[in-house]
Design an enzyme around this catalytic site. Structure first.
Site, PDB file in Angstrom:
ATOM      1  N   HIS A 145      -6.907  -5.823   2.158  1.00  0.00           N
ATOM      2  CA  HIS A 145      -5.741  -5.296   2.868  1.00  0.00           C
ATOM      3  C   HIS A 145      -5.216  -6.379   3.804  1.00  0.00           C
ATOM      4  O   HIS A 145      -5.992  -6.988   4.548  1.00  0.00           O
ATOM      5  CB  HIS A 145      -6.126  -4.097   3.740  1.00  0.00           C
ATOM      6  CG  HIS A 145      -6.699  -2.930   3.012  1.00  0.00           C
ATOM      7  ND1 HIS A 145      -6.048  -1.730   2.896  1.00  0.00           N
ATOM      8  CD2 HIS A 145      -7.886  -2.768   2.374  1.00  0.00           C
ATOM      9  CE1 HIS A 145      -6.796  -0.872   2.226  1.00  0.00           C
ATOM     10  NE2 HIS A 145      -7.928  -1.479   1.897  1.00  0.00           N
ATOM     11  N   HIS A 201     -10.227  -5.491  -3.510  1.00  0.00           N
ATOM     12  CA  HIS A 201      -8.914  -5.773  -2.920  1.00  0.00           C
ATOM     13  C   HIS A 201      -9.089  -6.076  -1.446  1.00  0.00           C
ATOM     14  O   HIS A 201     -10.046  -5.627  -0.807  1.00  0.00           O
ATOM     15  CB  HIS A 201      -7.956  -4.601  -3.115  1.00  0.00           C
ATOM     16  CG  HIS A 201      -8.470  -3.298  -2.589  1.00  0.00           C
ATOM     17  ND1 HIS A 201      -9.410  -2.551  -3.266  1.00  0.00           N
ATOM     18  CD2 HIS A 201      -8.216  -2.628  -1.450  1.00  0.00           C
ATOM     19  CE1 HIS A 201      -9.692  -1.463  -2.570  1.00  0.00           C
ATOM     20  NE2 HIS A 201      -8.991  -1.500  -1.445  1.00  0.00           N
ATOM     21  N   ASP A 226       0.850  -1.193   0.000  1.00  0.00           N
ATOM     22  CA  ASP A 226       0.000   0.000   0.000  1.00  0.00           C
ATOM     23  C   ASP A 226       0.885   1.243   0.000  1.00  0.00           C
ATOM     24  O   ASP A 226       1.882   1.323   0.721  1.00  0.00           O
ATOM     25  CB  ASP A 226      -0.916  -0.006   1.230  1.00  0.00           C
ATOM     26  CG  ASP A 226      -2.046   0.997   1.099  1.00  0.00           C
ATOM     27  OD1 ASP A 226      -3.216   0.556   0.993  1.00  0.00           O
ATOM     28  OD2 ASP A 226      -1.784   2.220   1.095  1.00  0.00           O
ATOM     29  N   ASN A 276     -12.954  -3.254   2.210  1.00  0.00           N
ATOM     30  CA  ASN A 276     -13.969  -2.215   2.298  1.00  0.00           C
ATOM     31  C   ASN A 276     -14.899  -2.303   1.096  1.00  0.00           C
ATOM     32  O   ASN A 276     -14.446  -2.243  -0.049  1.00  0.00           O
ATOM     33  CB  ASN A 276     -13.302  -0.837   2.343  1.00  0.00           C
ATOM     34  CG  ASN A 276     -12.456  -0.665   3.587  1.00  0.00           C
ATOM     35  OD1 ASN A 276     -12.882  -1.018   4.683  1.00  0.00           O
ATOM     36  ND2 ASN A 276     -11.252  -0.140   3.435  1.00  0.00           N
ATOM     37  N   HIS A 303     -11.853  -1.350  -7.284  1.00  0.00           N
ATOM     38  CA  HIS A 303     -11.423  -2.648  -7.825  1.00  0.00           C
ATOM     39  C   HIS A 303     -11.202  -3.500  -6.585  1.00  0.00           C
ATOM     40  O   HIS A 303     -10.388  -3.135  -5.718  1.00  0.00           O
ATOM     41  CB  HIS A 303     -10.126  -2.497  -8.639  1.00  0.00           C
ATOM     42  CG  HIS A 303      -9.608  -3.799  -9.192  1.00  0.00           C
ATOM     43  ND1 HIS A 303      -9.520  -4.053 -10.551  1.00  0.00           N
ATOM     44  CD2 HIS A 303      -9.166  -4.919  -8.578  1.00  0.00           C
ATOM     45  CE1 HIS A 303      -9.037  -5.276 -10.735  1.00  0.00           C
ATOM     46  NE2 HIS A 303      -8.816  -5.828  -9.547  1.00  0.00           N
ATOM     47  N   THR A 345     -12.249   3.421  -1.411  1.00  0.00           N
ATOM     48  CA  THR A 345     -11.777   4.514  -2.274  1.00  0.00           C
ATOM     49  C   THR A 345     -11.327   4.043  -3.651  1.00  0.00           C
ATOM     50  O   THR A 345     -11.344   4.825  -4.602  1.00  0.00           O
ATOM     51  CB  THR A 345     -10.614   5.286  -1.609  1.00  0.00           C
ATOM     52  OG1 THR A 345      -9.548   4.380  -1.333  1.00  0.00           O
ATOM     53  CG2 THR A 345     -11.068   5.957  -0.319  1.00  0.00           C
TER      54      THR A 345
END
Ligand code: AMP
Length: 130
Positions: free
Chosen positions: A110, A108, A37, A95, A106, A103
């Protein structure tokens, strides 16, 4: 389809997958990419994204083929293992939508590790000293 956001081919992770913008890649196979990130919230903060046009977890879990879903989640564990997180522990977060403050649209996940994060998930308690 419960997510009203349409997949945008020009989202930043699509560009990373196509090799159009750089990233700090930690793992890649035919199904997924994993990279650091750019704004880490933990000493280890890696994003794992599928090579497919999925807006979010909600989209992915409804529409991706079952073998793709399995490969994706096994890749998360593989990345966590290569980062030596399996013994010390790690947190995975995805999220979906506006309440979760997604935000990048696409899908993903974390992976956060190498610090004690506490038991709650939120801006104040997620961040730990780097
Ligand atoms: P989310 O808010 O769950 O959609 O997470 C998006 C994440 O993508 C944030 O943690 C950003 O720091 C991260 N991010 C945005 N652009 C990049 C980039 N070019 N390379 C790596 N991470 C990025």
């Amino acid at each position: 389809m419960t997510n009203t956001i349409q997949y945008d081919e020009n989202n930043v992770f699509a560009k990373i997958i196509r090799g159009e913008i750089p990233c700090s890649m930690v793992y890649e196979d035919d199904y997924v990419v994993a990279f650091h990130d750019i704004n880490p919230s933990a000493p280890v903060h890696i994003l794992v994204a599928p090579k497919g046009r999925y807006v979010s977890f909600d989209d992915f879990i409804q529409h991706a083929p079952g073998d793709f879903v399995i490969r994706f989640f096994k890749a998360i564990r593989h990345v966590a293992n290569t980062q030596n997180l399996c013994e010390s522990g790690y947190r995975i977060i995805s999220n979906h939508g506006k309440d979760a403050f997604q935000t990048v649209h696409h899908f993903h996940v974390h992976i956060l590790g190498k610090c004690a994060m506490g038991s709650h998930v939120g801006e104040k308690t997620l961040r730990c000293s780097l």
